[in-house]
Design an enzyme around this catalytic site. Structure first.
Site, PDB file in Angstrom:
ATOM      1  CG  HIS A   1      -0.194   0.021   2.534  1.00  0.00           C
ATOM      2  ND1 HIS A   1      -0.113  -1.087   3.346  1.00  0.00           N
ATOM      3  CD2 HIS A   1       0.494   0.998   3.172  1.00  0.00           C
ATOM      4  CE1 HIS A   1       0.589  -0.801   4.418  1.00  0.00           C
ATOM      5  NE2 HIS A   1       0.975   0.465   4.334  1.00  0.00           N
TER       6      HIS A   1
HETATM    7  P1  TYD Z   1      -1.595  -2.848   7.442  1.00  0.00           P
HETATM    8  O1  TYD Z   1      -1.181  -1.438   7.600  1.00  0.00           O
HETATM    9  O2  TYD Z   1      -2.206  -3.262   6.142  1.00  0.00           O
HETATM   10  O3  TYD Z   1      -0.366  -3.830   7.764  1.00  0.00           O
HETATM   11  P2  TYD Z   1       1.002  -4.103   6.966  1.00  0.00           P
HETATM   12  O4  TYD Z   1       1.324  -2.899   6.159  1.00  0.00           O
HETATM   13  O5  TYD Z   1       1.981  -4.394   8.037  1.00  0.00           O
HETATM   14  O6  TYD Z   1       0.821  -5.311   6.115  1.00  0.00           O
HETATM   15  O7  TYD Z   1      -2.571  -3.202   8.658  1.00  0.00           O
HETATM   16  C1  TYD Z   1      -2.990  -4.518   8.898  1.00  0.00           C
HETATM   17  C2  TYD Z   1      -4.262  -4.447   9.738  1.00  0.00           C
HETATM   18  O8  TYD Z   1      -3.990  -3.829  11.004  1.00  0.00           O
HETATM   19  C3  TYD Z   1      -5.367  -3.641   9.096  1.00  0.00           C
HETATM   20  O9  TYD Z   1      -6.588  -4.299   9.363  1.00  0.00           O
HETATM   21  C4  TYD Z   1      -5.350  -2.319   9.811  1.00  0.00           C
HETATM   22  C5  TYD Z   1      -4.784  -2.672  11.178  1.00  0.00           C
HETATM   23  N1  TYD Z   1      -3.963  -1.590  11.762  1.00  0.00           N
HETATM   24  C6  TYD Z   1      -4.443  -0.854  12.833  1.00  0.00           C
HETATM   25  O10 TYD Z   1      -5.561  -1.067  13.333  1.00  0.00           O
HETATM   26  N2  TYD Z   1      -3.655   0.134  13.353  1.00  0.00           N
HETATM   27  C7  TYD Z   1      -2.429   0.417  12.865  1.00  0.00           C
HETATM   28  O11 TYD Z   1      -1.729   1.332  13.361  1.00  0.00           O
HETATM   29  C8  TYD Z   1      -1.948  -0.350  11.740  1.00  0.00           C
HETATM   30  C9  TYD Z   1      -0.586  -0.084  11.153  1.00  0.00           C
HETATM   31  C10 TYD Z   1      -2.757  -1.346  11.225  1.00  0.00           C
END
Ligand code: TYD
Length: 145
Positions: free
Chosen positions: A60
């Site tokens: 992302h």
């Molecule tokens: P995501 O940012 O997509 O994780 P990564 O980039 O590590 O693969 O987030 C994964 C899940 O966690 C998504 O459902 C959103 C949640 N999340 C939060 O609730 N708070 C946060 O600060 C972050 C980074 C993610």
């Protein structure tokens, strides 16, 4: 959607930054202070761990959030992409991190066993700050060409 960050993002701004580290015979201590020795104003801290073999994270970009990624333990790669060029960066030193400006698509992979990825973020969690579809990211960065 304010896409300025994507119009102007550049992987050359994904800087590898040495963090202030105090070395002693009995170990190393690495420290960051808001707006002093940290490369951004920290509003949120999270970390990734228990990563299964072959895990891929990220996938992302952000409209506004800037992040600083530190390999607290082990190693992993961050692939950064500004819509025009991409680059793979290996992080394996807890005294050195990677600054990710807004508008950069990032993918994290190649996690070593037991690795821990610390992320310092400039904004609180807000799902509306994410661009999660690569096609949307390509559209937001298309003006660069
Ligand atoms: P995501 O940012 O997509 O994780 P990564 O980039 O590590 O693969 O987030 C994964 C899940 O966690 C998504 O459902 C959103 C949640 N999340 C939060 O609730 N708070 C946060 O600060 C972050 C980074 C993610």
């Amino acid at each position: 959607m304010n896409s300025d960050s994507h119009r102007h993002s550049d992987i050359d701004d994904c800087l590898i930054i040495d963090i202030n580290t105090i070395r002693h015979d009995n170990g190393r201590l690495t420290v960051m202070e808001n707006l002093a020795t940290a490369p951004l104003q920290i509003k949120r801290v999270y970390y990734l761990y228990d990563l299964p073999a072959g895990a891929e994270r990220g996938g992302h970009s952000h409209l506004a959030t800037r992040e600083f990624v530190v390999p607290l333990s082990g190693s992993f790669d961050v692939v950064v992409d500004d819509g025009r060029r991409s680059r793979r960066v290996t992080l394996n030193n807890p005294g050195r991190g990677l600054l990710l400006p807004a508008g950069i698509w990032r993918t994290l992979d190649n996690f070593s066993s037991g690795s821990i990825c610390l992320v310092l973020a400039s904004e609180k969690y807000d799902e509306s700050d994410y661009v999660r579809e690569y096609d949307d990211f390509k559209q937001l960065t298309a003006d660069k060409r």
